[in-house]
Design an enzyme around this catalytic site. Structure first.
Site, PDB file in Angstrom:
ATOM      1  N   HIS A  40      -3.812  -4.819   0.138  1.00  0.00           N
ATOM      2  CA  HIS A  40      -3.457  -5.273   1.485  1.00  0.00           C
ATOM      3  C   HIS A  40      -3.581  -6.793   1.585  1.00  0.00           C
ATOM      4  O   HIS A  40      -4.625  -7.317   1.991  1.00  0.00           O
ATOM      5  CB  HIS A  40      -4.366  -4.608   2.532  1.00  0.00           C
TER       6      HIS A  40
ATOM      7  N   GLU B 243      -2.307  -8.544   3.772  1.00  0.00           N
ATOM      8  CA  GLU B 243      -2.316  -8.883   5.199  1.00  0.00           C
ATOM      9  C   GLU B 243      -3.655  -8.613   5.866  1.00  0.00           C
ATOM     10  O   GLU B 243      -3.815  -8.843   7.075  1.00  0.00           O
ATOM     11  CB  GLU B 243      -1.204  -8.109   5.925  1.00  0.00           C
TER      12      GLU B 243
ATOM     13  N   CYS C 109       0.836  -1.197   0.000  1.00  0.00           N
ATOM     14  CA  CYS C 109       0.000   0.000   0.000  1.00  0.00           C
ATOM     15  C   CYS C 109       0.877   1.254   0.000  1.00  0.00           C
ATOM     16  O   CYS C 109       1.514   1.555  -1.004  1.00  0.00           O
ATOM     17  CB  CYS C 109      -0.988  -0.028   1.164  1.00  0.00           C
TER      18      CYS C 109
END
Length: 250
Positions: free
Chosen positions: A221, A223, A121
């Site tokens: 993202h 994660e 990001c």
């Protein structure tokens, strides 16, 4: 599954250790960064989590000096001064200029040394700015984030088209993947040596790779809690392979 040999040090760099001005956003970011760090440790990395704003340029470079690989995580907009932009743009928020300078310099040092770098990001944008690129300061198009909702609902699911023959395309084994994003800025002019290898539905750049160096950036993202299972591990495995290649050739 690729596992880095024991003792390989991964430096995971966040913007700041605390956001007193925005505790809800801080908690949201913290959850995702801690998830990424836990996944990296589970995959065999010796992970050090560092705060760029707290360490500053010299402190961050010193703390990361013996890193075998670097991950730059998400966070606030980069101050426009670092890519010859102007303040006052739509959607502008809080800036951490010290963190910007520190992360940008870390990417430059890593590039000079051939150390593998992954940007997520904001980290993807930091890579581009560090190598001389620019950012499109505000994207109105739907599909990049949810607005007017609590921060924990900011992420939006959307497809990304990957370049055939790219490292990411090979790693994911397909030319389209579904990702989770929450951003209002995107890479504009590419930094030196970088090429676009992933695009959103509207044509905005979602992923970059360096032509010769082990540097990768993704705007999404992997994660995030609701990200497709294993999406982050694919990137960590690629980072491990790049690290071993660099160390074997040293």
């Amino acid at each position: 599954m690729t596992r880095p040999p024991s003792g390989r040090r991964l430096v995971m760099v966040e913007v700041t250790a605390q956001r007193e001005h925005s505790p809800a956003y801080d908690a949201y970011v913290r959850t995702m960064i801690d998830r990424a760090a836990a996944d990296a440790r589970d995959s065999g990395w010796d992970v050090s989590q560092l705060s760029a704003a707290d360490l500053g340029v010299d402190g961050l470079l010193h703390a990361a000096d013996d890193a075998d690989a670097v991950v730059i995580m998400g966070g606030e907009d980069i101050d426009p001064q670092f890519y010859d932009g102007e303040r006052g743009y739509e959607g502008e928020g809080y800036h951490f200029e010290v963190a910007d300078a520190a992360q940008i310099q870390l990417v430059r040092v890593a590039a000079a040394r051939g150390i593998p770098v992954l940007g997520i990001c904001r980290g993807h944008q930091v890579i581009n700015v560090a190598l001389g690129g620019t950012l499109l300061q505000h994207v109105d198009a739907a599909g990049h984030r949810n607005i007017d909702l609590p921060v924990e609902y900011a992420l939006v699911e959307h497809p990304v088209r990957l370049l055939a023959g790219s490292g990411l395309g090979a790693r994911y084994g397909r030319d389209h993947i579904v990702v989770q994003s929450a951003h209002h800025q995107v890479v504009d002019q590419l930094g030196t040596g970088l090429q676009a290898v992933g695009w959103a539905h509207d044509g905005h750049i979602e992923a970059i790779e360096h032509e010769t160096l082990p540097i990768t950036g993704v705007q999404w993202h992997p994660e995030a809690l609701l990200a497709p299972s294993g999406q982050l591990r694919v990137l960590l495995d690629a980072l491990a392979d790049q690290t071993e290649t660099v160390l074997e050739s040293a």
